[in-house]
Design a protein around this motif. Structure first.
Motif, mmCIF file in Angstrom:
data_model
loop_
_atom_site.group_PDB
_atom_site.id
_atom_site.type_symbol
_atom_site.label_atom_id
_atom_site.label_comp_id
_atom_site.label_asym_id
_atom_site.label_seq_id
_atom_site.Cartn_x
_atom_site.Cartn_y
_atom_site.Cartn_z
ATOM 1 N N ALA A 131 0.815 -1.217 0.000
ATOM 2 C CA ALA A 131 0.000 0.000 0.000
ATOM 3 C C ALA A 131 0.847 1.265 0.000
ATOM 4 N N ASN A 132 2.145 1.153 0.270
ATOM 5 C CA ASN A 132 3.020 2.317 0.327
ATOM 6 C C ASN A 132 3.537 2.744 -1.037
ATOM 7 N N ILE A 133 3.197 1.967 -2.069
ATOM 8 C CA ILE A 133 3.609 2.335 -3.426
ATOM 9 C C ILE A 133 2.817 3.562 -3.875
ATOM 10 N N LYS A 134 3.533 4.632 -4.174
ATOM 11 C CA LYS A 134 2.857 5.874 -4.547
ATOM 12 C C LYS A 134 2.413 5.824 -6.007
ATOM 13 N N GLU A 135 1.223 6.378 -6.249
ATOM 14 C CA GLU A 135 0.695 6.456 -7.606
ATOM 15 C C GLU A 135 0.235 7.871 -7.895
ATOM 16 N N SER A 136 0.192 8.215 -9.172
ATOM 17 C CA SER A 136 -0.260 9.547 -9.569
ATOM 18 C C SER A 136 -1.759 9.676 -9.326
ATOM 19 N N PHE A 137 -2.219 10.912 -9.345
ATOM 20 C CA PHE A 137 -3.648 11.165 -9.159
ATOM 21 C C PHE A 137 -4.469 10.456 -10.229
ATOM 22 N N PHE A 138 -3.983 10.480 -11.464
ATOM 23 C CA PHE A 138 -4.705 9.836 -12.556
ATOM 24 C C PHE A 138 -4.765 8.328 -12.347
ATOM 25 N N ALA A 139 -3.631 7.726 -11.938
ATOM 26 C CA ALA A 139 -3.592 6.274 -11.731
ATOM 27 C C ALA A 139 -4.520 5.859 -10.589
ATOM 28 N N LEU A 140 -4.538 6.652 -9.516
ATOM 29 C CA LEU A 140 -5.436 6.354 -8.396
ATOM 30 C C LEU A 140 -6.900 6.484 -8.818
ATOM 31 N N SER A 141 -7.193 7.531 -9.590
ATOM 32 C CA SER A 141 -8.574 7.729 -10.050
ATOM 33 C C SER A 141 -9.022 6.563 -10.924
ATOM 34 N N ALA A 142 -8.136 6.120 -11.825
ATOM 35 C CA ALA A 142 -8.464 4.983 -12.690
ATOM 36 C C ALA A 142 -8.689 3.714 -11.868
ATOM 37 N N ARG A 143 -7.886 3.542 -10.830
ATOM 38 C CA ARG A 143 -8.039 2.369 -9.969
ATOM 39 C C ARG A 143 -9.392 2.393 -9.259
ATOM 40 N N TRP A 144 -9.783 3.553 -8.750
ATOM 41 C CA TRP A 144 -11.070 3.677 -8.067
ATOM 42 C C TRP A 144 -12.236 3.408 -9.019
ATOM 43 N N VAL A 145 -12.135 3.938 -10.228
ATOM 44 C CA VAL A 145 -13.192 3.711 -11.222
ATOM 45 C C VAL A 145 -13.323 2.218 -11.520
ATOM 46 N N GLY A 146 -12.183 1.557 -11.690
ATOM 47 C CA GLY A 146 -12.197 0.129 -11.980
ATOM 48 C C GLY A 146 -12.774 -0.693 -10.856
ATOM 49 N N VAL A 147 -12.500 -0.288 -9.632
ATOM 50 C CA VAL A 147 -12.979 -1.025 -8.466
ATOM 51 C C VAL A 147 -14.496 -1.141 -8.467
#
Length: 526
Positions: A269-285
């Motif tokens: 969970a400590n792996i940092k991601e960009s705002f876009f990557a996090l947003s895409a992950r949330w959408v996919g979830v």
């Protein structure tokens, strides 16, 4: 109109029964075909009662091992009892709560040792979702039709099917969330001591099932307080007593977690991601609740781009269903659904975007997914059965509901045919089947590795290779004594070890021929 509606309601029930049967089929079909991956290997180790330390000590001594020698640490046996299972969880995996592990151990002892049996416990728990969900809809919406439609949608929901076939606690967690929700609504309705005692018992079960159940319980408290207008009413007092009793029952395990921390368990969970990557992950979830073709972060970008229109439609449907619920349903209904959706989603959103963590995964957001599915169910039921909207609008919403169901069914069909899915991290784990096929081609193959690759890598491979394959595992920075009698000798290193690679070449005058990222074939010059 009334008679036509009665007929349509019976047809709806028939459709939901068909979806229910399909959901049962998708949960059982090919249950032992998908890769038994790292998380499941650790579940089986906990079930067996052995610890990682014991396993390393007993296996990393350089002796020749069979598949049975390695699989001994994946199933219960006479050497370890239930007390050893609890000790293993406490010492090495305190964040994994014991209810699932203990129930799975009893299940495997009863039905036998195999991947299908171990995973079938999660399937059985997932089947309990159906009556629990129907009961919850009866308590919340007071509608049997909403209950039928909810069961139908969840029966073929790809995210529920995925975790129904995984030897982890998530199916049990869903059941715990549902029965605690039922118990709470029932206690608030009946206002009896017995009903509140039942709710207390469901809290204890939930607390010992998954750590994030504490967030669900907290959201239930917010619901009660808002409904009671923050007054110290009889219902509020009974809730506080139940919550306090449940929390006190959980205090011993909180102490265990504090005194036996496992920070490496959340290192990912400590792996940092960009705002876009996090947003895409949330959408996919959240889109995977209704449509999932197995696309993982490692898949080509063109495939992800092609799915964007479908994902946007699903997100629009989810958003509108929540809006519609809040506009049309009673406060007691929409507030319950909203608190369930926000129970895990809001804390994870804050953690991910404020502290740049990567905690959001489908398995952690299951309570929120359940809440969204309840909202979508309410929307479909209200639109299809409405007498206040035009005929063509009812037809349109019936078509939308049918398209959502078709998307779910297609997702389940794709899932059951696939050898590996996104939740098993294909980028790192899809090589195992290829490696096993290569090794199985040998007449008398030997796999050499070190203890750093024992868990879960070697154990994953053990499930895939044939009984003729032998293993030789050494301690870190030690070389094996390569024995004669093997036609094909391989070096398997999922975690790199330059010491082993250079040592085998120099000390044993051998050459390493790289087969793929993790496998080398050891050859001696003529």
């Amino acid at each position: 109109m009334s008679q036509n509606w009665i007929i349509s309601k019976s047809w709806l029930r028939l459709l939901m029964i068909i979806l229910l049967v399909m959901g049962v089929f998708f949960r059982f079909v090919n249950i032992d075909k998908k890769l038994y991956w790292g998380d499941e290997v650790f579940s089986s180790l906990r079930i067996s009662g052995y610890t990682q330390l014991e396993m390393r000590k007993q296996l990393s001594n350089g002796r020749i091992l069979s598949r049975e020698d390695l699989l001994k640490y994946q199933y219960p046996n006479d050497e370890k009892d239930v007390i050893d299972t609890i000790k293993g969880v406490i010492i090495e995996d305190s964040q994994i709560l014991p209810v699932y592990i203990l129930m799975s151990r009893f299940w495997v002892e009863l039905f036998g040792n195999s991947i299908a049996v171990t995973r079938s416990f999660s399937v059985f728990m997932s089947l309990l979702t159906f009556p629990c969900l129907y009961w919850l809809c009866q308590e919340l919406f007071e509608s049997s039709l909403i209950g039928w439609i909810a069961v139908g949608l969840v029966a073929v929901s790809p995210i529920h099917v995925v975790y129904a076939q995984e030897a982890r606690t998530y199916s049990l967690w869903i059941v715990a969330i549902l029965i605690s929700s039922i118990a709470l609504l029932r206690a608030m309705r009946l206002k009896t001591k017995v009903s509140w005692c039942i709710y207390t018992a469901t809290l204890v079960l939930g607390f010992y099932t998954h750590l994030f159940f504490t967030l669900v319980a907290f959201s239930q408290g917010i619901y009660v307080l808002i409904i009671e207008r923050f007054r110290l009413s009889k219902t509020s007092i009974y809730y506080l007593i139940s919550a306090l009793t449940g929390f006190i029952a959980f205090v011993p395990w909180i102490w265990i977690i504090i005194t036996n921390p496992q920070p490496e368990a959340l290192a990912w969970a400590n792996i940092k991601e960009s705002f876009f990557a996090l947003s895409a992950r949330w959408v996919g979830v959240f889109s995977r609740a209704f449509f999932d073709l197995g696309v993982s972060p490692s898949d080509p970008g063109k495939l992800k781009i092609a799915l964007i229109p479908f994902i946007l439609i699903i997100l629009a449907l989810m958003s509108y269903s929540i809006y519609f619920l809040c506009r049309k349903a009673y406060k007691e209904v929409w507030l319950f659904v909203l608190t369930l959706i926000g129970s895990v989603m809001l804390p994870l959103l804050l953690t991910d975007f404020m502290f740049q963590k990567r905690l959001v995964t489908n398995r952690y957001t299951l309570p929120s997914v359940l809440g969204i599915q309840l909202a979508v169910t309410y929307l479909f039921t209200a639109k299809i059965r409405s007498t206040s909207i035009k005929y063509w609008q009812k037809k349109l919403w019936s078509l939308i509901a049918l398209m959502v169901i078709m998307g779910e069914v297609i997702s389940c069909i794709v899932h059951y045919q696939a050898p590996i899915w996104w939740n098993q991290f294909p980028r790192d784990n899809q090589e195992y089947s290829k490696i096993a096929n290569i090794i199985n081609q040998g007449n008398k193959p030997l796999i050499i590795s070190d203890e750093d690759n024992l868990l879960p890598q070697i154990e994953i491979l053990t499930y895939l290779v044939e009984p003729k394959v032998r293993f030789q595992i050494v301690e870190i920075n030690k070389l094996p004594e390569i024995t004669n009698g093997f036609t094909d000798i391989f070096l398997f290193l999922h975690k790199p070890s330059d010491f082993l690679k250079t040592g085998i070449e120099k000390v044993y005058n051998s050459k390493l021929q790289q087969v793929n990222r993790f496998l080398w074939k050891i050859t001696k010059p003529n």
